[in-house]
Every structure is written in C-alpha cells, then in structure tokens.
Write an enzyme that holds these catalytic residues in place. Structure first.
Site, PDB file in Angstrom:
ATOM      1  NE  ARG A  18      -3.850  -2.572   1.692  1.00 33.74           N
ATOM      2  CZ  ARG A  18      -4.727  -2.678   2.791  1.00 33.74           C
ATOM      3  NH1 ARG A  18      -5.368  -2.754   3.348  1.00 33.74           N
ATOM      4  NH2 ARG A  18      -5.401  -4.033   2.490  1.00 33.74           N
ATOM      5  NE  ARG A  52      -1.777   4.138   8.433  1.00 30.82           N
ATOM      6  CZ  ARG A  52      -2.986   3.670   8.877  1.00 30.82           C
ATOM      7  NH1 ARG A  52      -3.174   4.130   7.913  1.00 30.82           N
ATOM      8  NH2 ARG A  52      -4.095   3.994   9.792  1.00 30.82           N
ATOM      9  CD  GLU A 106      -8.714  -1.795   9.704  1.00 30.47           C
ATOM     10  OE1 GLU A 106      -8.982  -0.324  10.014  1.00 30.47           O
ATOM     11  OE2 GLU A 106      -8.750  -2.070   9.126  1.00 30.47           O
ATOM     12  CB  SER A 160     -11.409  -5.278   7.706  1.00 27.18           C
ATOM     13  OG  SER A 160     -12.056  -4.106   7.327  1.00 27.18           O
ATOM     14  NE  ARG A 164      -2.651  -2.792  11.037  1.00 27.25           N
ATOM     15  CZ  ARG A 164      -3.119  -1.403  10.894  1.00 27.25           C
ATOM     16  NH1 ARG A 164      -4.455  -1.560  11.205  1.00 27.25           N
ATOM     17  NH2 ARG A 164      -2.850  -0.547   9.744  1.00 27.25           N
TER      18      ARG A 164
END
Length: 426
Positions: free
Chosen positions: A261, A276, A348, A351, A390
């Site tokens: 990303r 991130r 988070e 998802s 994560r």
RNA sequence: GGAAGGGUGGCCGAGCGGCCGAAGGCAGCGGUCUUGAAAACCGCAGGGUGAUGAGCCCCGUGGGUUCAAAUCCCACCCCUUCCGCCA
C-alpha cells in the site's frame, strides 16, 4: 457497481443511501445518460432490423441472378446512420460506465448511521487487557531490543514504512502465517490459494480499487500491473467472468499474500512500528455465496477471524462500521480490533465485509441455481484472518515480560519448534 | 526477447463475404424402448438485453473495408511449440 435498473426505478433510494454515507454521487447525470442511451438503442435497433431484412433480400436476389444494385444503394444511407448511432451509443455508454464505477455501494439497513469513525458501534468484546506490574513497552522497542525487528536497516534498503524481520522474529511471522492457514483450511473449511501478488487493471476494477483509489497502490511502470493491496483482489477475481455451478456454492478460499500500500495521505500517522507499512503479510478469507446466505456468511466470517485471536489469547473487540466508515464497495463491515498496549486502545487487525453483488456485478461473477435458470450474481465477502504484522505486534506487546523477553502463545509453539520465549540476544 | 502456429458454444472440432448464432462429435437434460440399466432412436439444449415474446447484440479484444464480416485488412492481448536468457 450498482444496478442501473435500481437507479432508474428508485433514484430516491439511491440518493438517500449516498446521503447516509456522506458520499456524492452523480445520480442525475447517470439518469440522463441512461435515458439517452435507451433512446439511441431503440432507434438503431430498428435500423439494424431493417438492414438484416434487406441483406437477406440482397442475398436472395443475387442467388436468383437478379440485379440488387438499387436496394444496395438505398441501404448505404441506412448503414451510415447506423454507424453514427453506434458511435454515439458507445460514447454514452463509456461515460455512463465511468460514472457507475465511482458510485459506492448502498449500506445495508442494519448499518448504523454515522458521520465519522467515531460513530462506529462496538458489538462485542472478548478477553481482558492485561494489567502490567511494570511499564509495558511498544512493540518496536521490544522487537528492536530483542534483535528480531530492524527498522533502520529496512529504511536503508527500501525506505520508511518497511521492516526487516530477523531470527525468531522472521520465524514468528512465518509461524503466524502457517498457523492461520492451518486453522482456516483444516477447521473452518477454506481452500488454500497462493495467488499472484500483482494484478491487472481489470482485476483492480473488479474488486473496486480502481478507478477511484489508484493513488493508494504501487503501479509497475510500463505495465498494466499493480502490486496487490490485499489478496482479496486476485482471489475474488479468480472467478471473474465465470458462471459458477450453484452446487459449488458457497466457495471458501483462504490466501496468504504480501500486501502493498502506497499509504499516500497517511503522513505522520502510525509512523513507528509495524502498524502501517508499505508491505505487510496478511491471510485473507474470501467467500462466494448465494445472495440469500450472505449475511449469515458474514457473521461466520467474522467468527472465523475472531477464532484466531482467541486461540492466540489476544483481547479484542468487534466494531460495526457506521454508514460513513463502511468502505466504498461494502454494504456492511465489521472490524475486529486487537488490544494494543502501546496505543492504549483497540487497533484494527481485521476487516470483514459483505459486498453483496457490488463486486460480482463489476467482475461479472455469476452462478446458476439450476441448469434451467438464468445466471444470477453471487454475493462476495472477504475479511482478514488476520493481518499478520499487526498480530505479531500485538503478541510482542501483550506477551512481553519485564526482562524484555516475550512469551510465545501456546498455540504457536508447535510452529516455533517448541520455543516458549523469545529472549534477548546474548 | 526472436521465430512459427493458434484463439469458434461445457469440451473437441468444421466453417466458400450473404441461406451461420454457427455442421458434426462428446458430455448434459427429457422421451421411446427395457423388469432396471446400457445400447439404439427421437427431441431439448450458449450468453446479454427484453416480458419465459418480437427485435437487436455476442465466433480472443479493439478498429477498418463492405449494402452485408466468424469469414477480408490493421493493431493489440492471450495460448502452444522451438530458440535465447533465467529463479
């Protein structure tokens, strides 16, 4: 992509849905183009019917050895008109399609209204955040001190937002991947897929990353390839342009992939640690189901993701995204969030979304209930099961000990050669 | 990257510019026959739009030629084989 028929027959419903999401959508323009298109199609089809008829006459005349030059001359004009109309139709359809591709999905009626992520609703909570009798450290400090995460050298090699895993850290990441894949394949009924990590424009459009979110992805210059931001893209597109046999549904896939990303627009957010990254590992769950089953399947999907967190003993909660935070392609979305001591809140880690037929319509993924009936769009779903980086961060933080070591969760020990703790390097 | 060949319905496979949405075979479905099955025979059987109608569109994709294109021309994509390079 929304059904043009829905927009045509009930534009107010669509407008209301867009308002609830806080999204702008060019509904009036779509309606105007749709009307224009249908008028043109009606006209051109009549002309084509005539052309087909006359063509047959020409053929018959020629076979009979008669002269057909008069009708041929008359048809030239009709042909020119057809060509002009076809050109205009193509133009109108292109514009219509471009607009439809940027209109987001309609949130399900059970999705709570909200104006920002602050309005998301917690639906359940599992486990107790641990009380430390010492000052807990952040995972980047723990990992660096243990010599298992190296952010500095990663920055040298690639830049910010990359991480080098080393020794027990690399092995722990790999253990998590294998653990998750094993649980989902052996106990939850998913079939393992190892997909390409690059995908083309058609695939990216099919799942909804394009055309709106091009700037979030890495594009390979001089090619039609993007690095996948999630395995959702290649795995969902596995069945693009296919008509599935109804007997095969539901289809459950689980895929490990690296995810890439660009994180444009995330400057200053989560700058430290694994949260991130430009590249991270993820185990993704993807389902293709019958429309009437998709909401039950969503609940099961979330439960499958939660199962991993429970087995790892990580405290978490599940949030239901409100209309403002549900995501472009989703009709409903749950985010399992793990307790992260360094953040002092839930973060988070998965998802899980039901896209209903939004992706299926874009990617043209259908099924046939039985051999006699017309194909229908499937419903697609996906969810992280889980984001691996994560998860590793959460383990380091939640399982840290005062001496700087980290206890390895029971469930992972078989994948770590029986190791019970990661100790600082001697 | 170079050379050659090829992309047609679920699969295989024909297809002279008009009678081709498309022969034939296999698989599938229904029927006849049979105690049942097989075989044999008869029939139904692609997708989109639309109303399960008519019409229109779809023979890798996109252009072009033509009154008319699966069929001719151009470009692109993909596949196969051989050569080169390579994990």
């Amino acid at each position: 992509m929304l059904d043009i028929k829905l927009i045509r027959t009930d534009p107010d419903k669509v407008r209301e849905a867009m308002r609830r999401r806080g999204s702008e959508a060019p509904i009036d323009e779509v309606l105007a183009l749709d009307e224009r298109r249908r008028a043109l199609v009606t006209e051109v089809e009549q002309l084509k019917a005539r052309r087909n008829q006359v063509s047959e006459e020409v053929a018959r005349a020629k076979r009979a050895g008669q002269d057909a030059s008069e009708i041929i001359a008359a048809m030239r004009e009709v042909s020119d008109r057809i060509k002009a109309l076809d050109d205009e139709i193509r133009d109108v359809e292109d514009r219509l399609h471009q607009l439809l591709l940027v209109i987001p999905n309609i949130p399900h009626e059970s999705v709570p209204f909200g104006e920002s992520d602050a309005d998301n609703v917690e639906v359940r909570r599992w486990g107790q955040p641990r009380r430390f009798d010492f000052e807990p450290k952040a995972h980047w400090d723990i990992g660096t001190r243990l010599g298992i995460l190296d952010f500095e050298r990663a920055a040298k090699v690639a830049g910010a937002r990359f991480t080098v895993y080393k020794g027990a850290g690399a092995r722990l990441e790999r253990a998590l991947i294998n653990f998750m894949l094993d649980v989902h394949t052996q106990e939850h009924g998913y079939t393992e897929i190892l997909p390409p990590f690059l995908a083309n424009t058609d695939s990216m459009t099919g799942t909804g990353q394009l055309p709106k979110f091009a700037e979030d992805m890495f594009h390979c210059e001089g090619t039609d390839l993007y690095m996948i931001p999630t395995a959702e893209v290649p795995v969902t597109n596995l069945h693009r342009d296919e008509i599935l046999d109804g007997d095969r549904l539901p289809i459950y896939y689980v895929a490990y992939s690296a995810c890439f990303r660009a994180e444009a627009g995330a400057h200053g957010r989560d700058t430290r640690g694994l949260i991130r990254q430009h590249q991270f590992n993820k185990v993704e769950l993807v389902k293709f189901v019958r429309p009437e089953d998709s909401y039950d399947e969503l609940e099961k999907l979330v439960a499958d993701a939660e199962d991993i967190l429970r087995r790892l003993g990580l405290p978490y909660r599940v949030s239901m995204m409100c209309t403002a935070d549900v995501g472009f392609a989703a009709a409903k979305k749950y985010d399992p969030e793990v307790w992260m001591p360094s953040y002092g809140r839930y973060v988070e880690i998965s998802s899980c979304s039901n896209f209903e037929d939004f992706q299926a319509r874009r990617a043209n993924i259908r099924f046939r209930r039985n051999p006699k009936t017309k194909p229908e769009y499937v419903h697609t779903l996906n969810g992280s099961g889980l984001a691996v980086g994560r998860t590793l961060a959460a383990i380091l933080e939640n399982y840290q000990n005062e001496d700087g070591s980290v206890t390895i969760p029971e469930a992972l020990r078989p994948y770590m050669g029986g190791m019970t703790r990661i100790e600082p390097e001697a």
